[in-house]
Every structure is written in C-alpha cells, then in structure tokens.
Design a protein around this motif. Structure first.
Motif, mmCIF file in Angstrom:
data_model
loop_
_atom_site.group_PDB
_atom_site.id
_atom_site.type_symbol
_atom_site.label_atom_id
_atom_site.label_comp_id
_atom_site.label_asym_id
_atom_site.label_seq_id
_atom_site.Cartn_x
_atom_site.Cartn_y
_atom_site.Cartn_z
ATOM 1 N N LEU A 224 -12.506 53.671 93.072
ATOM 2 C CA LEU A 224 -11.834 54.915 92.715
ATOM 3 C C LEU A 224 -12.777 56.107 92.867
ATOM 4 O O LEU A 224 -12.367 57.187 93.313
ATOM 5 N N ALA A 225 -14.043 55.926 92.527
ATOM 6 C CA ALA A 225 -15.013 57.022 92.601
ATOM 7 C C ALA A 225 -15.219 57.517 94.024
ATOM 8 O O ALA A 225 -15.598 58.670 94.252
ATOM 9 N N GLU A 244 -3.867 62.695 92.718
ATOM 10 C CA GLU A 244 -2.401 62.775 92.636
ATOM 11 C C GLU A 244 -1.802 61.602 91.860
ATOM 12 O O GLU A 244 -0.580 61.492 91.757
ATOM 13 N N LEU A 245 -2.659 60.743 91.325
ATOM 14 C CA LEU A 245 -2.222 59.562 90.573
ATOM 15 C C LEU A 245 -2.620 59.759 89.113
ATOM 16 O O LEU A 245 -3.758 59.492 88.735
ATOM 17 N N PRO A 246 -1.705 60.254 88.275
ATOM 18 C CA PRO A 246 -2.089 60.694 86.923
ATOM 19 C C PRO A 246 -2.847 59.658 86.106
ATOM 20 O O PRO A 246 -3.868 59.985 85.479
ATOM 21 N N VAL A 247 -2.396 58.415 86.087
ATOM 22 C CA VAL A 247 -3.042 57.412 85.243
ATOM 23 C C VAL A 247 -4.423 57.033 85.782
ATOM 24 O O VAL A 247 -5.421 57.064 85.062
ATOM 25 N N LEU A 248 -4.482 56.682 87.068
ATOM 26 C CA LEU A 248 -5.758 56.241 87.633
ATOM 27 C C LEU A 248 -6.776 57.376 87.706
ATOM 28 O O LEU A 248 -7.979 57.147 87.545
ATOM 29 N N TRP A 249 -6.305 58.584 87.916
ATOM 30 C CA TRP A 249 -7.215 59.722 87.970
ATOM 31 C C TRP A 249 -7.804 59.992 86.586
ATOM 32 O O TRP A 249 -9.018 60.222 86.435
ATOM 33 N N ALA A 250 -6.981 59.926 85.543
ATOM 34 C CA ALA A 250 -7.496 60.116 84.178
ATOM 35 C C ALA A 250 -8.446 58.981 83.803
ATOM 36 O O ALA A 250 -9.504 59.207 83.193
ATOM 37 N N TYR A 251 -8.081 57.747 84.169
ATOM 38 C CA TYR A 251 -8.937 56.586 83.912
ATOM 39 C C TYR A 251 -10.292 56.737 84.611
ATOM 40 O O TYR A 251 -11.349 56.493 84.020
ATOM 41 N N ALA A 252 -10.267 57.161 85.863
ATOM 42 C CA ALA A 252 -11.510 57.338 86.620
ATOM 43 C C ALA A 252 -12.379 58.433 86.010
ATOM 44 O O ALA A 252 -13.610 58.299 85.943
ATOM 45 N N ARG A 253 -11.762 59.531 85.563
ATOM 46 C CA ARG A 253 -12.529 60.609 84.932
ATOM 47 C C ARG A 253 -13.121 60.151 83.604
ATOM 48 O O ARG A 253 -14.253 60.514 83.258
ATOM 49 N N TRP A 296 -13.905 66.360 88.305
ATOM 50 C CA TRP A 296 -14.290 65.112 87.650
ATOM 51 C C TRP A 296 -14.658 65.351 86.184
ATOM 52 O O TRP A 296 -14.661 64.414 85.378
ATOM 53 N N LEU A 297 -14.975 66.581 85.837
ATOM 54 C CA LEU A 297 -15.379 66.905 84.470
ATOM 55 C C LEU A 297 -14.222 67.423 83.625
ATOM 56 O O LEU A 297 -14.401 67.740 82.447
#
Length: 329
Positions: A224-225, A244-253, A296-297
């Motif tokens: 993901l990174a 553009e993927l709300p769950v995976l993007w929040a998880y990755a952050r 990312w922050l």
C-alpha cells in the motif's frame, strides 16, 4: 527477480540462499549479536518487511543495517548512496559479491533483504519470510524491552498473509510484468478482488488479525505504501489510487504515522527504483514528480475502531541517526 511463462504470466524466481538463522541449533547459522548485517533497500517492499520487523522489535544494536541504493542493473543491487559507492561495513560495491562468496558462480537472483555474515562477507540467507518470523522467535534474547508480539495468532496471520502475498504483494508485479493481455487481466482482477476483500475486512477493525499490529499488517502495508507512487501507474494497477479507497487509505495512513512504518520508507527512492530500473516497463527511465505525499500525515480516524497498536508492548524509539529517512513534505 522473475520470469515469464509462455502465457505471459510473471513468475517470481525461487530464492537462491534460503537458509535460516536460529537460536536452537537447527540451522548452520546461529543467532549472535553483531555477527550479521541486514542489507535492504528503501525501494524494495520485501526488504521493507524485514526492516520494519527489525525496528519494531528493537534489534538495531544486534543486527546492523546496510542500505543499497535504488538503482541497479543486471549485476545486482549496489551501494551507490554510500561514500565511495561501497558499503562501509562489508566493503563491497555490489551485493552480488556477498552472494558469490556464499555460492561460487552464483546464478540465481540477487535480492534484498539479505542477511550477510560480516566476518566472511557471505550471504547467510535471503529468505525474507523466514527472516520475519525468526526475528520474532529466534532473536528474542535481543529484543528491546516492550517489543510487541507480531505473531499472536500464527495460523490466522499465515492464512490471510497467503492471499496478500499471491494477489497483492506479488500481484502488482504480476500486473506490471505481464506480457500478454490475458495474463495482465487475470492478475489485475485477482489484485482488486483481494483489495476489495481486505477493505471490507478492515472497515470494522483496525488491524488484520486481532486488535494489535501483526506481521500480516506489515505484509500488506509495504505494498500500500508504494501503490500510488509506483504500482498504480508503472504497473498498470490502476482501477483506483490508494487515496481513492477510503478504508485502505485510512488504514495505510494509520500505520504510516505509527513509529516503525513511515520512518522506514523513502518515496523518492521508491520512484527512482521502479521507474528507473524497470526499462522493459518504462524504457525512457523518466521518473515522475508526483504524487503529492503530504497527505500521508492527514488525520486517519482509525483510533475510533479501538485496538492497541503494540498490545502489551510499547512503541519503538526514534530510529538511529544513520537510519533516518527524509520526512514527508
């Protein structure tokens, strides 16, 4: 790294020095502080998995870290970012030199991560999956106080990890190095089916297995990174961007902002490697300026799902000065 079948499908090559380093005498290589140097690269997800594990467990004093630069050719990874283009501990320019000391006339792939015995200069193992597990189980004597348990439920971690490996970690490579339309589409569909499944899984829980960070999270996060910086465009894994993927993007952050994750990667080196080395995919070698990385922050909101990132343990301290990466800007 890999070969193509007649069907055009990418097949990852077997590892050339698949040994283990153990504390129980079950392998030729014993656990011993200061004996080995872990050679990785900021660009490589497979190396990143082991570098994160080492950092979370606090093994910096027991196992030194060498970093190959992002650029290489058919000869292998090289230490072009070090003074004089030579690793300061191993005294070599090309990682291949350590492989050839282990196996004269070595013909397999020269990969990172590689654990190199400092005294002999030879690769002890490049088996990244075994290294991840053995750092947790065989190197316990040298863990920091407060080191987390990254394998609380081994069967569940391996079960979800298998799908992540085949369809996500390796899946993006299957997309990028496919040489037929059919092979590409097969890999693309498997990748996105798995990411959709993982997104649904993570919609109601903070981590993949249980309520703490485990090795399964490390395995998923390293892909993901690199997703928007490399895999979305360079490897044609472009149904959506990670952002553009709300769950995976929040998880990755969430994980990026957790000590031990975001402080192990360098987005610029990731782009330099993928776009600059894979000339069969990007013949010009031109490296893109984007994407923007400051996001990312951004707040991730994942703490609302509960969970205890390090379980009964504690976060690692700051990385050693020599291992720090440029901050996201």
């Amino acid at each position: 790294m890999g070969t193509q079948r007649e069907s055009g499908e990418f097949v990852r090559e077997p590892l050339g020095v698949a040994e283990r380093i153990t504390a129980d005498g079950s392998s030729p290589w014993p656990v011993q502080a200061g004996r080995y140097r872990l050679v990785g690269a900021r660009a490589c997800p497979w190396a990143n998995r082991v570098i994160i594990t080492r950092r979370l467990l606090g093994l910096e004093d027991a196992i030194s870290l060498g970093i190959a630069g992002p650029l290489h050719d058919e000869r292998s990874w090289r230490f072009h970012l070090d003074p004089g283009g030579v690793d300061p501990v191993l005294g070599i320019e090309w990682l291949r030199e350590a492989y050839e000391k282990a196996v004269p006339g070595y013909r397999e792939g020269v990969t990172v991560p590689a654990m190199v015995e400092v005294a002999s200069g030879q690769v002890a193992t490049n088996e990244y999956a075994a290294l991840e597990r053995d750092l947790s189980t065989q190197w316990r004597e040298f863990h920091r106080a407060g080191a987390p348990d990254l394998w609380p439920e081994p069967d569940a971690i391996e079960r979800i990890g298998e799908g992540i490996f085949h369809d996500v970690n390796n899946g993006v490579y299957k997309c990028g190095f496919a040489t037929t339309q059919a092979a590409y589409e097969k890999a693309y569909r498997a990748l996105w089916a798995r990411l959709d499944e993982l997104s649904e899984h993570l919609a109601t829980r903070r981590y993949l297995v249980g309520d703490t960070i485990t090795q399964a999270d490390i395995r998923l996060w390293v892909t993901l990174a690199r997703f928007d910086a490399a895999y979305h465009g360079h490897f044609k894994a472009n149904r959506h961007k990670l952002t553009e993927l709300p769950v995976l993007w929040a998880y990755a952050r969430d994980l990026f902002q957790t000590p031990g994750f975001g402080d192990t990667i360098d987005i610029e080196q990731i782009k330099q490697h993928y776009y600059g080395v894979h000339r069969s995919v990007n013949p010009t070698g031109v490296v893109p300026l984007g994407p923007d990385t400051a996001n990312w922050l951004d707040p991730h909101g994942r703490a609302e799902l509960g969970g205890r990132p390090f379980g009964d343990g504690t976060p690692p301290g700051p990385p050693p000065a020599a291992e720090q990466v440029p901050p996201i800007a």
